[in-house]
Design a protein around this motif. Structure first.
Motif, PDB file in Angstrom:
ATOM      1  N   ALA A  35     -12.775  16.482   7.569  1.00 25.97           N
ATOM      2  CA  ALA A  35     -11.587  15.796   8.083  1.00 25.97           C
ATOM      3  C   ALA A  35     -11.200  14.727   7.066  1.00 25.97           C
ATOM      4  O   ALA A  35     -12.052  13.969   6.604  1.00 25.97           O
ATOM      5  N   HIS A  36      -9.939  14.696   6.693  1.00 21.30           N
ATOM      6  CA  HIS A  36      -9.500  13.811   5.618  1.00 21.30           C
ATOM      7  C   HIS A  36      -8.560  12.733   6.120  1.00 21.30           C
ATOM      8  O   HIS A  36      -7.830  12.942   7.082  1.00 21.30           O
ATOM      9  N   ALA A  37      -8.569  11.610   5.429  1.00 23.27           N
ATOM     10  CA  ALA A  37      -7.604  10.555   5.736  1.00 23.27           C
ATOM     11  C   ALA A  37      -6.391  10.733   4.836  1.00 23.27           C
ATOM     12  O   ALA A  37      -6.525  10.786   3.619  1.00 23.27           O
ATOM     13  N   GLY A  38      -5.225  10.847   5.444  1.00 27.65           N
ATOM     14  CA  GLY A  38      -4.011  10.944   4.639  1.00 27.65           C
ATOM     15  C   GLY A  38      -3.144   9.728   4.831  1.00 27.65           C
ATOM     16  O   GLY A  38      -2.647   9.131   3.879  1.00 27.65           O
ATOM     17  N   CYS A  39      -2.978   9.325   6.086  1.00 28.56           N
ATOM     18  CA  CYS A  39      -2.093   8.182   6.350  1.00 28.56           C
ATOM     19  C   CYS A  39      -2.762   7.147   7.235  1.00 28.56           C
ATOM     20  O   CYS A  39      -2.378   5.994   7.219  1.00 28.56           O
ATOM     21  N   GLU A  40      -3.702   7.564   8.037  1.00 33.07           N
ATOM     22  CA  GLU A  40      -4.366   6.696   9.012  1.00 33.07           C
ATOM     23  C   GLU A  40      -3.385   6.068   9.983  1.00 33.07           C
ATOM     24  O   GLU A  40      -3.694   5.067  10.618  1.00 33.07           O
ATOM     25  N   HIS A  41      -2.180   6.616  10.086  1.00 34.08           N
ATOM     26  CA  HIS A  41      -1.311   6.138  11.163  1.00 34.08           C
ATOM     27  C   HIS A  41      -0.636   7.274  11.918  1.00 34.08           C
ATOM     28  O   HIS A  41       0.442   7.106  12.464  1.00 34.08           O
ATOM     29  N   GLY A  42      -1.288   8.429  11.918  1.00 32.40           N
ATOM     30  CA  GLY A  42      -0.897   9.442  12.889  1.00 32.40           C
ATOM     31  C   GLY A  42       0.183  10.414  12.486  1.00 32.40           C
ATOM     32  O   GLY A  42       0.608  11.222  13.308  1.00 32.40           O
ATOM     33  N   VAL A  43       0.618  10.397  11.244  1.00 36.94           N
ATOM     34  CA  VAL A  43       1.767  11.229  10.899  1.00 36.94           C
ATOM     35  C   VAL A  43       1.389  12.508  10.156  1.00 36.94           C
ATOM     36  O   VAL A  43       1.981  13.553  10.373  1.00 36.94           O
ATOM     37  N   CYS A  44       0.387  12.441   9.276  1.00 30.19           N
ATOM     38  CA  CYS A  44       0.198  13.571   8.349  1.00 30.19           C
ATOM     39  C   CYS A  44      -0.666  14.694   8.903  1.00 30.19           C
ATOM     40  O   CYS A  44      -0.548  15.827   8.473  1.00 30.19           O
ATOM     41  N   GLY A  45      -1.554  14.373   9.822  1.00 25.51           N
ATOM     42  CA  GLY A  45      -2.392  15.423  10.410  1.00 25.51           C
ATOM     43  C   GLY A  45      -3.619  15.824   9.606  1.00 25.51           C
ATOM     44  O   GLY A  45      -4.372  16.697  10.035  1.00 25.51           O
ATOM     45  N   ALA A  46      -3.852  15.209   8.456  1.00 26.52           N
ATOM     46  CA  ALA A  46      -4.988  15.617   7.610  1.00 26.52           C
ATOM     47  C   ALA A  46      -6.327  15.386   8.308  1.00 26.52           C
ATOM     48  O   ALA A  46      -7.338  15.982   7.944  1.00 26.52           O
ATOM     49  N   CYS A  47      -6.326  14.518   9.303  1.00 22.77           N
ATOM     50  CA  CYS A  47      -7.566  14.130   9.981  1.00 22.77           C
ATOM     51  C   CYS A  47      -7.850  14.977  11.211  1.00 22.77           C
ATOM     52  O   CYS A  47      -8.744  14.651  11.988  1.00 22.77           O
ATOM     53  N   THR A  48      -7.079  16.031  11.409  1.00 22.66           N
ATOM     54  CA  THR A  48      -7.172  16.823  12.638  1.00 22.66           C
ATOM     55  C   THR A  48      -8.591  17.288  12.969  1.00 22.66           C
ATOM     56  O   THR A  48      -9.309  17.785  12.098  1.00 22.66           O
ATOM     57  N   VAL A  56      -6.134  17.263  17.708  1.00 23.29           N
ATOM     58  CA  VAL A  56      -5.685  15.870  17.821  1.00 23.29           C
ATOM     59  C   VAL A  56      -5.912  15.177  16.483  1.00 23.29           C
ATOM     60  O   VAL A  56      -6.583  15.708  15.600  1.00 23.29           O
ATOM     61  N   ARG A  57      -5.379  13.965  16.387  1.00 22.95           N
ATOM     62  CA  ARG A  57      -5.555  13.187  15.175  1.00 22.95           C
ATOM     63  C   ARG A  57      -6.763  12.275  15.320  1.00 22.95           C
ATOM     64  O   ARG A  57      -6.777  11.378  16.159  1.00 22.95           O
ATOM     65  N   ALA A  58      -7.752  12.490  14.485  1.00 20.11           N
ATOM     66  CA  ALA A  58      -8.981  11.703  14.592  1.00 20.11           C
ATOM     67  C   ALA A  58      -8.769  10.265  14.144  1.00 20.11           C
ATOM     68  O   ALA A  58      -9.577   9.388  14.453  1.00 20.11           O
ATOM     69  N   CYS A  59      -7.687   9.991  13.412  1.00 20.56           N
ATOM     70  CA  CYS A  59      -7.432   8.605  12.999  1.00 20.56           C
ATOM     71  C   CYS A  59      -6.866   7.778  14.137  1.00 20.56           C
ATOM     72  O   CYS A  59      -6.760   6.570  14.019  1.00 20.56           O
ATOM     73  N   LEU A  60      -6.454   8.429  15.228  1.00 23.02           N
ATOM     74  CA  LEU A  60      -5.851   7.682  16.336  1.00 23.02           C
ATOM     75  C   LEU A  60      -6.757   7.645  17.564  1.00 23.02           C
ATOM     76  O   LEU A  60      -6.305   7.416  18.679  1.00 23.02           O
TER      77      LEU A  60
HETATM   78  S1  FES Z   1      -4.764  10.561   8.665  1.00 21.77           S
HETATM   79 FE1  FES Z   1      -2.676  11.087   8.822  1.00 21.77          FE
HETATM   80  S2  FES Z   1      -2.584  11.656  10.905  1.00 21.77           S
HETATM   81 FE2  FES Z   1      -4.574  10.917  10.751  1.00 21.77          FE
END
Ligand code: FES
Ligand SMILES: Cc1cc2nc3c(=O)[nH]c(=O)nc-3n(C[C@@H](O)[C@H](O)[C@H](O)COP(=O)(O)OP(=O)(O)OC[C@H]3O[C@@H](n4cnc5c(N)ncnc54)[C@H](O)[C@@H]3O)c2cc1C
Ligand code: FES
Lengths: 802, 164, 294
Positions: free
Chosen positions: B35-48, B56-60
């Motif tokens: 699971a990767h961090a892309g934005c850490e604010h819920g938009v990119c989905g890299a953390c799915t 779901v988004r694991a950063c949220l």
């Molecule tokens: S890191 Fe971008 S949505 Fe979670």
């Protein structure tokens, strides 16, 4: 050598070997690499567009548990050299942390080192910086025209670069031409914005004098720049190339990040890492790209033949030099696009402003230039009432005119533009598409057809540096490959840089497999660290297929020659009589008389007595490849051979726009693409599709917008809008192959494909749609609300007029 | 605080700060770095990740919130060392990626989609991945991969519930 | 981008949640976290305590309740999206839900969170105002209710008392010959709306408008109802010209928001158009006609 004829592995639809690790989440990205005892950096950034740093109070932050160090710009500036820039602008120093003056909102001022990133962020909030806000300038024209506000006082003006080139008889051609037209085109500040931010871990070992760097980079001469700035030998910097980079498309430069972490690790004695968060990345990382204003004037005749062009390109590079000014130079190598414009005057101006520093972006400045050119071609057709496709056909270089020298001195290697255009048009008849457009119009929608015909200069050669700064005398841009056959006959090949999704391991395997006639899957491809590497220009300038593929080809050819020579000697036949077949060498006169691969490995590794005299034992070869057509400095009158190859792409799209809402919907998207011999079809298709998506973003959605206070207001992914799958249409790609005479398989570059023409095609289609309203827009991105407001104003004017 | 998480079918006890996101917890404390961090604010989905089977988004999600739910990461849907699922293999077949940064998330989204809807239309695939930004591919080969995986799974000689 | 430190409490029931809120004015409820967590990550929100209401039994439900559909505060947006009762009795809601963010954010985001957050562009806020929802909340051991039209008082500001927990929402169900229309414009499909319009009508057997609700979201500080237009159009055949007049008048004096994504003029102009389209769709769907998407 494109006469190799049929390929065994090249151009076949093979899997990309890198993919396996990625689908399992086993890529090795920089944030996945954690060295023991690593500490983390967070940054304190300047909240003002410009400010003098009056004081920094670190005491509260330093007193927090888990906080190790707080570094300011004064300390760093005293200990390190500014970043290298290619321009001759010594009074515009760029440093990782602002020193005395911060010049854009988001500029890094203080670095906090703590046990965890969260703690570092906690402490960053407690660092108290006393700022004295200064006047600032955001607009490039204002920065150019007035010296009232200087971004760098000591430089004496805001102009980093202002050069005019005249190639051919511009004045004469303008005087002779019956028609002229002027156009202003604006490319809004946008960039590539990879999903992985930049990250680096630097770890200094004082007992070995070694700085180990793991970073998500795409940067030529990275280790040199780090070493110079840190004032240590390049042999004390070891950059690990076996780091997967999560997308770059130009921007993953990371010099300032690495100097910062390198300094901190040396200062503190433990590994220090900075993984940018998205805010740091968008505001002060290497995230921004071109923001360019074009003034174009063309001279043409009644048939629409464009004779001459004057272009001024004004680049708002942001607060420091970066790589950005050079992005005005690279388009010189395709300044006339696919057209036979016979003379050109080009003025390239780069100014500093109080915005984030730009860095390199996919295409290195070519995509904006293509928008200016292609918008101009449309307008020429429009004023003459001629068809826009017809006018392109009339101006395009014909197949039999290659190699073709453009006014700026670059030779285009090969092309078959008319054939590809015809092929695309044969797929969808132009008439039926016009009918489709008109049907949409009849429904009350605005609808338009857009074309863009563009070149992708490829192969990469940093000739723009020598062109724009005569102190630079670089005429090569190398890449290398080393091949070793081990004692049991397996092949390992090396490449000497990182990749960010381009499939270079697959490329190397394919090229070597092709030459040696051996299954590429059996060839191991590794990435030694920088100290074990041969020269590599890194994956910039759409060059790796040509240069890394070329180096691998040449190294494999050397190996093949060596194998053949050993075998001929062992068989006791003259070299000419030895034939090579899938790793075996045979006597052409007596084919059953042969040496197998393992025989040859045995001889080379163990039986020196059976080797030809004076030959090195073992089967290790390497090749450092010079860029084809390189090696020549620009002439005094500014003529230059830029890149060795030119790929061609032709975009053909239909958009419809609800006139009230103003949202352009791409109804149809076709692209014809010719990048010479395709080495891996899956990779080339992906590059083109990704490039188109990126280009649609630049045309419609993406902008690093600032408010009047100099604050970046598109600094999150909620405001900087990357296209999702909803926004990218289905695209049909139509291929054509015009091999390059300059490359080993006839390949050209494709790493920038799609992106170079999509913004122009979208802009042209929208303008075609707006034509019935008598308005046009030449300012990208064309955002929904902006377009909606424009249409409404035009409609209102029209209804008042009636 | 002490929490207990059910990750990929295994219960793990951990000490976390409440502010640790599930993403950081997986990556930093469990070395599940797919699971990767892309934005850490819920938009990119890299953390799915899959949360009780749903993407779901694991950063949220803060790690303590995940207690009591079943978390599945890319590591959990990979059949074995060096062994790919049908979906993963389809991504390789179509080259549904470039840099690979968004890829584990895309595979998980595909996984959740195909469990739910074994026969998605192209439009449904486009919609399913629309919350995940890929900057490299322009999506076409990702869409192809999921369509291909769906087709292969439909043909698989296995009970429906075990196919994906 | 890491949140500032906080304490975490998982509330077992609503009164425990309220007690935590009452004990610390900087405590905040976390529901789906799809708005709160990004705010915390950017440190634009820094609660000292998060009160997690996700696992409170009985707060997540969708059920018929007399003439209304009652929905629990922690009901996820994705549950609404798939619910048969919602599809049947709250078709306007069913239509609007897919416009909220992405599937992955709808999998966590709750109806209560969306309403409490009161983003001017939130689809849920527009639904509540258009459908005359009534919101129930609990505070200091007491239960109270508030009409949606009184609940939203500014951008991201509600009338909910600080230490209260929203518990559920009731949406009156319209019976009869009902039709709905919903339109939204945004940059990308998943983004917050620049403008949205929601309409529900009830037609008589003769096709005459017996009742109409017209809501406009994202244009102003909080979703608004076009009362004057509703009054004018009730009892008419919803003829397009009349609709346009009524809607235009109703929106004539609004103060539309202006931001990076859309100008005030844009919002105002497009609001008129979307509202007209939504009325037309609603009428057509009530008459059983097929609606063509724009
Ligand atoms: S890191 Fe971008 S949505 Fe979670
Ligand atoms: C990428 C992305 C796109 C989005 N797009 C949209 C969109 O298009 N439209 C849209 O409307 N939303 C959108 N959202 C936000 C939406 O997903 C959220 O679900 C919603 O705004 C908040 O709901 P939540 O349950 O997640 O609340 P939380 O984030 O948990 O809480 C939000 C606020 O409400 C308070 N709160 C929550 N529950 C209660 C309660 N029961 N009582 C009292 N206070 C409470 C919290 O304390 C907090 O202040 C998007 C989010 C993301 C990440
Ligand atoms: S493969 Fe690079 S972001 Fe998707």
């Amino acid at each position: 050598m494109s006469s190799l004829g049929k390929f065994r592995y090249v151009s076949t639809d093979r899997r990309v070997r890198e993919d396996r690790r990625f689908v399992a989440g086993k890529g090795r990205f920089v944030a996945d690499i954690v060295l023991p005892n690593t500490k983390h950096v967070a940054l304190v950034t300047c909240p003002h567009a410009a400010a003098r740093i009056v004081g920094i109070d670190k005491s509260a932050a330093l007193a927090m548990p888990g906080v190790h160090y707080i570094l300011d710009g004064a300390e760093l500036a005293a200990a390190t050299l500014p970043l290298m820039t290619g321009l001759d602008t010594p009074n515009v120093p760029r440093r990782p942390l602002a020193h005395e003056i911060a010049r854009y909102s988001g500029e890094w001022v203080v670095a906090v080192v703590a046990d965890s990133r969260a703690l570092a962020e906690d402490a960053a909030e407690e660092v108290i910086v006393d700022y004295e806000p200064l006047p600032f300038v955001l607009d490039a024209e204002q920065a150019l025209e007035s010296n009232d506000i200087l971004v760098h006082e000591a430089h004496g003006s805001n102009v980093l670069l202002d050069k005019t080139f005249t190639w051919g008889e511009v004045d004469k051609d303008f005087a002779a031409a019956p028609r002229k037209l002027k156009l202003r085109v604006k490319w809004g500040r946008s960039s590539t914005v990879p999903i992985e931010t930049f990250g680096v871990t630097a770890s200094w070992d004082p007992w070995r004098d070694m700085l180990d760097v793991h970073a998500s980079i795409q940067m030529p001469r990275f280790q040199d720049q780090i070493a110079v700035a840190l004032k240590i030998p390049v042999t004390s910097v070891r950059v690990h190339h076996d780091v997967d980079v999560g997308g770059s498309y130009g921007v993953k430069r990371g010099i300032k990040h690495t100097i910062l972490c390198g300094y901190l690790s040396r200062r503190l004695g433990f590994p220090v890492r900075l993984i940018e968060d998205r805010l740091e990345n968008m505001r002060g990382g290497d995230a921004h790209g071109p923001e360019r204003l074009f003034d174009v004037e063309v001279a043409f005749d009644d048939n629409g033949i464009v004779r001459s062009m004057k272009m001024r390109a004004l680049e708002n590079v942001g607060a420091y030099a970066g790589r950005s000014p050079f992005q005005l130079g690279k388009p010189v190598g395709a300044i006339v696009g696919p057209y036979k414009i016979q003379s050109v005057q080009y003025r390239a101006v780069a100014v500093v402003t109080n915005k984030t520093t730009q860095d390199a972006v996919r295409g290195f400045g070519q995509a904006p230039t293509n928008v200016a050119l292609e918008r101009t071609m449309d307008e020429v057709a429009n004023v003459l009432g001629l068809d826009r496709l017809e006018i392109r056909r009339r101006n395009m270089i014909r197949h039999d005119e290659f190699p073709y020298v453009i006014p700026s001195g670059t030779t285009y290697d090969s092309g078959d533009y008319h054939a590809l255009v015809d092929k695309v048009m044969a797929h969808t008849s132009y008439d039926s598409l016009k009918a489709e457009r008109d049907a949409l119009r009849a429904k009350g929608l605005l609808a338009g057809i857009g074309f863009a015909a563009c070149l992708e200069p490829s192969g990469g050669n940093a000739m723009f540096e020598a062109l724009l700064n005569p102190k630079i005398q670089t005429t090569t841009f190398m890449d290398s490959c080393r091949i070793n056959v081990d004692g049991v006959g397996s092949i390992t090949a090396t490449m000497h840089t990182t990749s960010s999704g381009q499939g270079h391991e697959t490329l190397v395997g394919t090229a070597i497999g092709e030459v040696l006639q051996i299954d590429p899957e059996t060839i191991r491809v590794v990435r030694p660290d920088s100290l074990n590497s041969l020269p590599s220009g890194t994956p910039v300038g759409s060059r790796m297929a040509i240069m890394l593929g070329g180096a691998a080809f040449h190294a494999a050819t050397k190996l093949k020659t060596k194998l053949t020579t050993i075998a001929a000697h062992d068989l006791g036949i003259p070299l000419e009589r030895a034939g090579y077949d899938q790793g075996e060498v045979y006597d052409k006169n007596k084919p059953e008389h042969r040496r197998t691969w393992l025989d040859l490995v045995q001889i080379a590794w163990r039986s020196y007595h059976r080797m030809p005299a004076d030959m090195e034992p073992g089967l290790a070869v390497s090749h450092v490849m010079q860029v084809p057509t390189g090696g020549v400095l620009p002439t005094a009158d500014g003529k230059v051979q830029m890149y060795p190859c030119t790929s061609f792409e032709f975009h053909f799209i239909l958009v419809s726009i609800d006139p009230v809402i103003g949202r352009p919907e791409i109804v149809k998207y076709r692209i014809g693409h010719d990048c010479g011999t395709v080495i891996n079809p899956k990779i080339v298709r992906g590059m083109t599709m990704g490039g188109i998506a990126h280009g649609i973003g630049a045309a419609l959605y993406e902008e690093f917008a600032y408010n009047d206070d100099g604050q970046l207001i598109a600094q999150t992914f909620m405001d900087y809008l990357l296209p999702s799958s909803h926004e990218v249409p289905d695209v049909e790609i139509i291929y054509h192959v015009t091999p390059s005479p300059n490359t080993v398989f006839g390949q050209k570059g494709s790493g920038e494909s799609g992106y170079l023409g999509a913004p122009a095609a979208v802009a042209n289609a929208i303008n075609d749609a707006l034509k019935p309203l008598g308005i046009s827009t030449n300012s990208l991105p064309i955002k929904v609300s902006k377009l909606g407001d424009m249409i409404a104003a035009a409609q209102e004017k029209k209804s008042k007029g009636n | 605080m002490r929490i207990e998480l059910d990750i990929n079918g295994e219960t793990r006890e951990l000490e976390v700060e409440p502010r640790t996101t599930l993403l950081d917890c997986l990556r930093d404390q469990m070395q599940l770095t797919g699971a990767h961090a892309g934005c850490e604010h819920g938009v990119c989905g890299a953390c799915t990740v899959l949360f009780d089977g749903v993407a779901v988004r694991a950063c949220l999600i803060f790690a303590p919130q995940a207690q009591g739910s079943k978390i599945t990461t890319i590591e959990g849907v990979t059949p074995g060392p060096g062994e790919m699922s049908v979906i993963q293999d389809a991504f390789c077949e179509t080259h549904g990626m470039q840099c690979g940064y968004c890829t584990p998330a895309m595979v998980l989204v595909a996984h959740a989609l195909l469990v739910d809807n074994p026969n998605p239309t192209r439009e449904q695939i486009v919609d399913a991945i629309s919350g995940n930004i890929c900057r490299c591919t322009g999506y076409a080969q990702i869409i192809d991969a999921i369509a291909l995986a769906a087709e292969r799974l439909r043909g698989a000689n296995r009970p429906v519930e075990q196919r994906v | 981008m890491k949140a500032a430190p906080f304490e975490y409490s998982r509330a077992a029931d609503i009164d425990e949640a309220c007690a935590w809120l009452a004990a610390d004015e900087n405590a905040r409820i976390i529901a789906g976290g799809q708005t709160l967590v990004p705010m915390m990550a950017m440190r634009l929100a820094r609660p000292t305590r998060l009160v997690d209401i996700n696992r409170i039994a009985g707060l997540s439900y969708i059920r018929a309740d007399g003439d209304a559909i009652a929905i629990g505060a922690t009901t996820r947006q994705c549950d609404l999206e798939r619910d048969a009762l919602v599809a049947r009795d709250l078709p306007l809601m069913a239509k609007a839900i897919p416009w909220i963010g992405h599937a992955a954010t709808r999998a966590r985001g709750t109806i209560g969170g969306s309403l409490s957050n009161a983003d001017p562009a939130a689809e849920q806020a527009l639904m509540a105002v258009t459908l005359d929802a009534v919101l129930n909340y609990r505070e200091a051991g007491k239960t109270a209710e508030i009409k949606a039209r009184d609940f939203f008082i500014g951008p991201m500001v509600t009338a909910l008392p600080a230490a209260a927990c929203l518990t559920g929402v009731r949406y009156p169900v319209w019976r009869g010959k009902i039709g709905i229309g919903f339109h939204e414009v945004n940059a990308r499909r998943s983004d917050f709306a620049f403008v949205s319009a929601a309409v529900q009508v009830e037609l008589g057997a003769d096709g005459m408008c017996k009742r109409i609700a017209i809501g406009v979201g994202a244009a102003t500080d909080f979703p608004m109802r076009l009362d004057s237009a509703e009054a004018q159009l009730t009892g008419t055949m919803l003829d397009a010209a009349a609709v346009k007049d009524a809607v235009t008048q109703a929106l004539a004096d609004i103060e539309a928001m202006d931001d990076l994504h859309a100008s005030a003029a844009y919002r105002k102009r497009v609001a008129v158009s979307l509202a007209c389209r939504a009325v037309a769709d609603a009428r057509a769907s009530a008459l059983g006609e097929k609606i063509h998407a724009h």
